[in-house]
Design a protein around this motif. Structure first.
Motif, PDB file in Angstrom:
ATOM      1  N   TYR A   7     -33.233 -19.821 -67.633  1.00  0.00           N
ATOM      2  CA  TYR A   7     -32.638 -20.940 -68.361  1.00  0.00           C
ATOM      3  C   TYR A   7     -33.646 -21.462 -69.371  1.00  0.00           C
ATOM      4  O   TYR A   7     -34.819 -21.183 -69.279  1.00  0.00           O
ATOM      5  N   THR A   8     -33.178 -22.217 -70.329  1.00  0.00           N
ATOM      6  CA  THR A   8     -34.077 -22.726 -71.359  1.00  0.00           C
ATOM      7  C   THR A   8     -34.964 -23.805 -70.757  1.00  0.00           C
ATOM      8  O   THR A   8     -34.497 -24.743 -70.157  1.00  0.00           O
ATOM      9  N   ARG A   9     -36.241 -23.644 -70.924  1.00  0.00           N
ATOM     10  CA  ARG A   9     -37.217 -24.608 -70.419  1.00  0.00           C
ATOM     11  C   ARG A   9     -38.119 -24.943 -71.589  1.00  0.00           C
ATOM     12  O   ARG A   9     -38.993 -24.181 -71.945  1.00  0.00           O
ATOM     13  N   GLU A  10     -37.902 -26.078 -72.182  1.00  0.00           N
ATOM     14  CA  GLU A  10     -38.515 -26.387 -73.457  1.00  0.00           C
ATOM     15  C   GLU A  10     -40.021 -26.571 -73.406  1.00  0.00           C
ATOM     16  O   GLU A  10     -40.689 -26.385 -74.386  1.00  0.00           O
ATOM     17  N   SER A  11     -40.573 -26.939 -72.267  1.00  0.00           N
ATOM     18  CA  SER A  11     -42.012 -27.160 -72.198  1.00  0.00           C
ATOM     19  C   SER A  11     -42.769 -25.903 -71.788  1.00  0.00           C
ATOM     20  O   SER A  11     -43.968 -25.912 -71.654  1.00  0.00           O
ATOM     21  N   SER A  12     -42.072 -24.825 -71.599  1.00  0.00           N
ATOM     22  CA  SER A  12     -42.685 -23.611 -71.082  1.00  0.00           C
ATOM     23  C   SER A  12     -43.205 -22.708 -72.189  1.00  0.00           C
ATOM     24  O   SER A  12     -42.573 -22.531 -73.206  1.00  0.00           O
ATOM     25  N   HIS A  13     -44.367 -22.137 -71.958  1.00  0.00           N
ATOM     26  CA  HIS A  13     -44.893 -21.170 -72.915  1.00  0.00           C
ATOM     27  C   HIS A  13     -44.184 -19.829 -72.745  1.00  0.00           C
ATOM     28  O   HIS A  13     -44.087 -19.058 -73.678  1.00  0.00           O
ATOM     29  N   LEU A  14     -43.687 -19.574 -71.568  1.00  0.00           N
ATOM     30  CA  LEU A  14     -42.903 -18.353 -71.373  1.00  0.00           C
ATOM     31  C   LEU A  14     -41.465 -18.663 -71.764  1.00  0.00           C
ATOM     32  O   LEU A  14     -40.718 -19.247 -71.009  1.00  0.00           O
ATOM     33  N   ARG A  15     -41.113 -18.301 -72.952  1.00  0.00           N
ATOM     34  CA  ARG A  15     -39.765 -18.569 -73.442  1.00  0.00           C
ATOM     35  C   ARG A  15     -38.763 -17.761 -72.640  1.00  0.00           C
ATOM     36  O   ARG A  15     -39.038 -16.671 -72.181  1.00  0.00           O
ATOM     37  N   VAL A  16     -37.593 -18.299 -72.514  1.00  0.00           N
ATOM     38  CA  VAL A  16     -36.565 -17.636 -71.726  1.00  0.00           C
ATOM     39  C   VAL A  16     -35.335 -17.365 -72.568  1.00  0.00           C
ATOM     40  O   VAL A  16     -35.088 -18.032 -73.564  1.00  0.00           O
ATOM     41  N   SER A  17     -34.585 -16.377 -72.144  1.00  0.00           N
ATOM     42  CA  SER A  17     -33.342 -16.056 -72.840  1.00  0.00           C
ATOM     43  C   SER A  17     -32.226 -16.932 -72.305  1.00  0.00           C
ATOM     44  O   SER A  17     -32.225 -17.326 -71.154  1.00  0.00           O
ATOM     45  N   GLU A  18     -31.282 -17.205 -73.155  1.00  0.00           N
ATOM     46  CA  GLU A  18     -30.116 -17.961 -72.718  1.00  0.00           C
ATOM     47  C   GLU A  18     -28.994 -16.976 -72.423  1.00  0.00           C
ATOM     48  O   GLU A  18     -28.376 -16.447 -73.325  1.00  0.00           O
ATOM     49  N   ARG A  19     -28.781 -16.749 -71.155  1.00  0.00           N
ATOM     50  CA  ARG A  19     -27.685 -15.887 -70.720  1.00  0.00           C
ATOM     51  C   ARG A  19     -26.875 -16.662 -69.694  1.00  0.00           C
ATOM     52  O   ARG A  19     -27.202 -16.645 -68.515  1.00  0.00           O
ATOM     53  N   PRO A  20     -25.844 -17.336 -70.130  1.00  0.00           N
ATOM     54  CA  PRO A  20     -25.093 -18.191 -69.220  1.00  0.00           C
ATOM     55  C   PRO A  20     -24.474 -17.449 -68.043  1.00  0.00           C
ATOM     56  O   PRO A  20     -24.205 -18.045 -67.021  1.00  0.00           O
ATOM     57  N   GLU A  21     -24.275 -16.152 -68.152  1.00  0.00           N
ATOM     58  CA  GLU A  21     -23.623 -15.431 -67.054  1.00  0.00           C
ATOM     59  C   GLU A  21     -24.510 -15.284 -65.827  1.00  0.00           C
ATOM     60  O   GLU A  21     -24.016 -15.036 -64.737  1.00  0.00           O
ATOM     61  N   CYS A  63     -49.866 -21.938 -80.598  1.00  0.00           N
ATOM     62  CA  CYS A  63     -49.823 -22.855 -79.453  1.00  0.00           C
ATOM     63  C   CYS A  63     -48.403 -22.815 -78.879  1.00  0.00           C
ATOM     64  O   CYS A  63     -47.462 -22.376 -79.551  1.00  0.00           O
ATOM     65  N   PRO A  64     -48.212 -23.260 -77.631  1.00  0.00           N
ATOM     66  CA  PRO A  64     -46.886 -23.159 -77.005  1.00  0.00           C
ATOM     67  C   PRO A  64     -45.751 -23.783 -77.806  1.00  0.00           C
ATOM     68  O   PRO A  64     -44.694 -23.180 -77.943  1.00  0.00           O
ATOM     69  N   SER A  65     -45.957 -24.980 -78.356  1.00  0.00           N
ATOM     70  CA  SER A  65     -44.876 -25.627 -79.121  1.00  0.00           C
ATOM     71  C   SER A  65     -44.507 -24.828 -80.357  1.00  0.00           C
ATOM     72  O   SER A  65     -43.325 -24.659 -80.671  1.00  0.00           O
ATOM     73  N   ALA A  66     -45.503 -24.329 -81.058  1.00  0.00           N
ATOM     74  CA  ALA A  66     -45.239 -23.534 -82.261  1.00  0.00           C
ATOM     75  C   ALA A  66     -44.603 -22.197 -81.895  1.00  0.00           C
ATOM     76  O   ALA A  66     -43.733 -21.697 -82.615  1.00  0.00           O
TER      77      ALA A  66
END
Length: 110
Positions: A7-21, A63-66
């Motif tokens: 799920y989307t985790r905005e503070s995470s450096h490991l970006r995640v995919s959005e797959r609602p299924e 950096c993580p935010s960028a």
């Protein structure tokens, strides 16, 4: 391996995919994982969080935010960064403190 929930985790450096299924599946963002692994290696080599931050800044690692903004996610995705490569010791500390990055199972957390 460093895993992160899908799920989307905005503070995470490991970006995640959005797959609602399938929101329970764990995936790896290889690019971000390489940075996180490197941070842990530098700690094992005896470097402090501010030394690590300086090294990552000098080497122009986003950096993580960028990083998240470049991927189109995160709470600063529409922001302009004065220096997208500026790392802070507190950011490195935050990454090191995340149980998800240490491979621990975190019960009752979604």
């Amino acid at each position: 391996m460093l895993w992160h929930r899908e799920y989307t985790r905005e503070s995470s450096h490991l970006r995640v995919s959005e797959r609602p299924e399938n929101k329970q599946r764990w995936i790896i963002d290889e690019e971000a994982t390489a940075v996180v692994r490197r941070i842990f290696r530098m700690v094992n080599d005896g470097k402090g969080v501010y030394q690590i931050a300086d090294i990552l800044s000098e080497e122009k690692v986003l950096c993580p935010s960028a990083y998240l903004a470049a991927k189109g996610v995160g709470n600063r995705r529409n922001s302009k960064f004065e220096d997208p490569y500026r790392w802070w010791g507190t950011t490195v500390s935050y990454i090191l403190a995340r149980v998800e990055y240490m491979g621990h199972t975190v019960n009752f957390k979604t």
